[in-house]
Design an enzyme around this catalytic site. Structure first.
Site, PDB file in Angstrom:
ATOM      1  N   GLU A  35      35.826  30.841  34.285  1.00 38.19           N
ATOM      2  CA  GLU A  35      36.704  31.225  35.430  1.00 38.19           C
ATOM      3  C   GLU A  35      36.775  29.692  36.102  1.00 38.19           C
ATOM      4  O   GLU A  35      35.695  29.240  36.601  1.00 38.19           O
ATOM      5  CB  GLU A  35      36.231  32.259  36.586  1.00 38.19           C
ATOM      6  CG  GLU A  35      36.376  33.627  35.875  1.00 38.19           C
ATOM      7  CD  GLU A  35      36.109  34.821  36.829  1.00 38.19           C
ATOM      8  OE1 GLU A  35      36.321  34.467  38.100  1.00 38.19           O
ATOM      9  OE2 GLU A  35      35.644  35.785  36.458  1.00 38.19           O
TER      10      GLU A  35
ATOM     11  N   GLU B  90      29.650  37.819  36.689  1.00 28.43           N
ATOM     12  CA  GLU B  90      29.169  37.378  37.944  1.00 28.43           C
ATOM     13  C   GLU B  90      28.024  38.241  38.375  1.00 28.43           C
ATOM     14  O   GLU B  90      27.844  38.945  39.397  1.00 28.43           O
ATOM     15  CB  GLU B  90      30.256  37.200  39.062  1.00 28.43           C
ATOM     16  CG  GLU B  90      31.307  36.205  38.861  1.00 28.43           C
ATOM     17  CD  GLU B  90      32.245  35.808  39.882  1.00 28.43           C
ATOM     18  OE1 GLU B  90      32.360  36.382  40.767  1.00 28.43           O
ATOM     19  OE2 GLU B  90      32.787  34.929  39.740  1.00 28.43           O
TER      20      GLU B  90
HETATM   21  O1  AHR Z   1      39.316  35.822  39.380  1.00 32.20           O
HETATM   22  C1  AHR Z   1      39.347  36.616  40.536  1.00 32.20           C
HETATM   23  C2  AHR Z   1      37.775  37.023  40.719  1.00 32.20           C
HETATM   24  O2  AHR Z   1      36.967  35.992  40.929  1.00 32.20           O
HETATM   25  C3  AHR Z   1      37.146  37.530  39.557  1.00 32.20           C
HETATM   26  O3  AHR Z   1      37.412  38.884  39.451  1.00 32.20           O
HETATM   27  C4  AHR Z   1      35.546  37.329  39.704  1.00 32.20           C
HETATM   28  O4  AHR Z   1      34.712  37.163  38.638  1.00 32.20           O
HETATM   29  C5  AHR Z   1      35.442  35.974  40.574  1.00 32.20           C
HETATM   30  O5  AHR Z   1      34.794  36.058  41.972  1.00 32.20           O
END
Ligand code: AHR
Length: 512
Positions: free
Chosen positions: A316, A193
Site C-alpha cells: 500500500e 495491517e
Molecule cells: O487503503 C485504505 C486503507 O489503508 C486500507 O484498507 C488499510 O490497509 C490501510 O490502513
C-alpha cells in the site's frame, strides 16, 4: 578502456558547473530485472472502488461491460499494463468470508462493511468475479487472506478452491460454480495491517500466528508454488520487519509487506486539489521518505537474508487527502492532480532503484479511492495524472535496472530542502534504454546533463507529463486536460544528453 571511463567521468564532473542536475547513466552496467509487479495496484471493497468502479453488475445495460466489469476500465488498465492486483483489502480483508461470495448471486448473504462507511455489502463481486477479471486484465491476482476474523481452515479452503486441480470438496464446489480449471493464484497475503485493523497484534504474536497460517497454505498445487506475504510494517516500524525476519522460518516466507502513505498530517490531511505550497512540500517530503524506508527495511532484511530471497512488498502506498466535499467520508474518494503525478514519479523511481529487494508494490487504490489511476462517474471515466505516470513508466517492467548517479540541486522551502530531480533507468530486452525523470520543483525548470557511460546511442525520443498549475487535474468535463505529450526538449551529442525539464513534470526518454 580506462582512458574512456576517465574522460567520461571528467565530462560528468565538468558538466556539474553548467547544469543544475547532472546524471551519470551506467549503460553498460545493467543489473537485476525490475520486477513488473512493482507497477501493481490495489482494489479494496471500499467506497466506489469495486462497486461503481470496476463492477457495475452483470445485468447493467447502460455501461458496456463483460460479466459486470466495465469494458473501458479493462481497456485502460490493459494499456497501463497492470501486472498484479491486490484484493479484497486492506482492512476489509480481515472481515471478509470468501465463501459468502461464491455460488448463485441471489443466494449470497450480505454483510456490513464495518471499516468503510458501514454500508451493506451484497457479496455480488466475489472470488470468481475477481479472478476472471484478472485474467481479462492480464494481471496476476494477489489475494489477501482473512487472519483477523477468519480461521486457518477458511484460508486453507480458499487456496484449495482456487488452486486445486484434483478432486476435493473445494475443487468440486468450484466446478459446480462454473469454473473447471483452477486459476493457480500465486500471491497470497496472510492478513493485512496485523498491527492495526487486522487484529491489533504485536509483531511477536503475529509472527506466531503467521507460522500457523503459512503451514496450512501449501500443497494444493505442487507445480506452482505459492508466494506468501506477511503483513508488514506501518511505515518506519523497523522492529516489525526485524521480528518477521527473525521469528518466521525463511522456508515459510516469500515476502514481507510495508505500508506507507504520503500524508501531511493524519489529523489534517488537506484538500486533494486546493493546497498551498507548504502542503505540497510536506506531501513530497513524505513521499520521498520512501527512499529511507526501503533502505532501512532492506538493511534489516539483508542481515537475515543476504541473498535477498525474501521480497519487500510495498503493498500500500500513495497520497492520502481529505475526501472530496460532499462525498461519504468512509469512501476515501479524492481527486488527483499534478502533485499525485509527482508522488508517482518519485516513488516508482525509488522502487526501480531498489528492485533488488522491492519486488512488488501496490498503489492504493485503482479506482475512485485515494491515489486512484481511474475515476468513474456513471458512464464516464477519467484517467488521472497518476495513471499517465504509471503508463509512461511501464517501459521499465521486467527490464534490467541501470544504475544512475544523480547530482541535483534542491527545492527549498523555508529551512527545508528536497532533491529537485529523481531518476531511474533500465535496458529492455530489445536493448533500448529508458530513463524516467521527475522534477518536483514547482518554481524552477531543471537543465539536466546526462552522461551515458559505456555504450553508444544515436537517437532520443520522449514523452512528457506536465500542466500549467500544480493543482491541475482532469475532470469529467475536461478529461484530457492532462495527458502525456511528445517531448522534444532532449538532444543527444555523442554520449551527452541535454534535457530541459519544466517545473513539476515527468518525462520518460528512450535511447536507441
Ligand atoms: O487503503 C485504505 C486503507 O489503508 C486500507 O484498507 C488499510 O490497509 C490501510 O490502513
Amino acid at each position: 578502456m580506462i582512458k574512456f571511463f576517465l574522460s567520461v567521468s571528467i565530462i560528468f564532473w565538468a558538466n556539474m558547473a553548467s547544469a543544475q542536475t547532472s546524471i551519470l547513466v551506467k549503460a553498460d552496467s545493467a543489473k537485476q530485472i525490475i520486477n513488473k509487479n512493482i507497477y501493481g495496484n490495489f482494489a479494496e471493497h471500499l467506497g466506489r472502488c469495486i462497486y461503481d468502479g470496476f463492477y457495475v453488475g452483470d445485468s447493467n445495460k447502460i455501461i458496456p461491460n463483460t460479466e459486470g466489469v466495465r469494458n473501458d476500465v479493462i481497456a485502460a488498465l490493459r494499456k497501463m499494463k497492470i501486472p498484479v492486483l491486490r484484493w479484497p483489502g486492506g482492512c476489509f480483508a480481515d472481515t471478509y468470508h470468501w465463501k459468502d461470495g461464491v455460488g448463485p448471486k441471489d443466494k449470497r448473504p450480505t454483510m456490513v462493511n464495518k471499516w468503510w462507511g458501514g454500508v451493506t455489502e451484497d457479496n455480488s463481486f466475489g472470488t470468481h468475479d475477481f479472478l476472471n477479471m484478472c485474467e481479462r486484465l492480464g494481471a496476476d491476482p494477489y489475494v489477501s487472506g482473512n487472519v483477523g476474523s477468519g480461521t486457518v481452515q477458511e484460508l486453507s479452503d480458499w487456496i484449495q478452491y482456487v488452486n486445486f486441480d484434483g478432486k476435493s470438496p473445494m475443487s468440486d464446489w468450484r466446478k459446480k460454480n462454473g469454473r473447471d480449471k483452477p486459476w493457480n493464484v500465486k500471491y497470497w497475503g496472510v492478513g493485512n495491517e496485523a498491527w492495526g485493523c487486522g487484529g491489533n497484534m504485536t509483531a511477536e504474536y503475529y509472527a506466531n500466528i503467521y507460522r500457523k497460517y503459512a503451514t496450512f497454505m501449501t500443497g494444493w498445487n505442487n507445480s506452482n508454488k505459492i508466494f506468501r506475504v506477511a503483513s508488514g510494517a506501518n511505515s518506519s516500524d523497523y522492529h516489525w520487519t526485524e521480528v518477521m525476519m527473525r521469528d518466521i522460518p525463511h522456508n515459510m516466507l516469500e515476502g514481507i509487506g510495508l505500508h506507507h502513505y504520503s500524508i501531511i498530517d493524519w489529523g489534517n490531511k488537506g484538500s486533494a486539489t486546493d493546497f498551498t505550497e507548504q502542503q505540497y512540500f510536506a506531501t513530497m517530503k513524505s513521499a520521498l521518505f520512501m527512499e529511507e524506508l526501503v533502505t532501512k527495511h532492506s538493511a534489516i532484511m539483508d542481515k537475515y537474508d543476504p541473498q535477498k530471497k525474501i521480497a519487500l512488498v510495498v503493498d500500500e502506498w500513495g497520497g492520502w487527502y481529505n475526501v472530496e466535499p460532499g462525498t461519504n467520508p468512509g469512501f476515501l474518494y479524492q481527486q488527483n492532480t499534478m502533485r499525485d503525478a509527482m508522488i508517482a514519479g518519485v516513488t516508482l523511481n525509488i522502487f526501480n532503484n531498489h528492485s533488488d529487494r522491492v519486488r512488488m508494490a501496490n498503489l492504493a487504490q485503482t479506482i475512485n479511492v485515494l491515489q486512484a489511476v481511474i475515476l468513474t462517474n456513471k458512464e464516464k471515466i477519467i484517467l488521472t495524472p497518476t495513471y499517465h505516470v504509471m503508463e509512461m513508466y511501464n517501459v521499465h517492467q521486467d527490464a534490467r535496472l541501470i544504475p544512475v548517479n544523480v547530482k541535483t540541486d534542491s527545492y527549498n522551502l523555508g529551512n527545508e530542502k528536497l532533491p529537485s530531480v529523481s531518476a531511474s533507468a533500465s535496458k529492455d530486452s530489445a536493448g533500448l534504454i529508458h530513463i524516467s525523470l521527475t522534477n518536483i520543483n514547482p518554481k524552477k525548470a531543471e537543465t539536466i546533463s546526462l552522461t551515458i557511460e559505456g555504450e553508444k546511442y544515436t537517437s532520443v525520443t520522449g514523452r512528457i507529463l506536465t500542466s500549467p498549475k500544480l493543482q491541475d487535474h482532469n475532470t469529467f468535463e475536461d478529461p484530457e486536460k492532462i495527458k502525456p505529450k511528445v517531448f522534444k526538449g532532449a538532444s543527444l551529442k555523442g554520449n551527452l544528453l541535454s534535457v530541459k525539464l519544466p517545473p513539476f513534470s515527468v518525462i520518460v526518454l528512450e535511447l536507441k
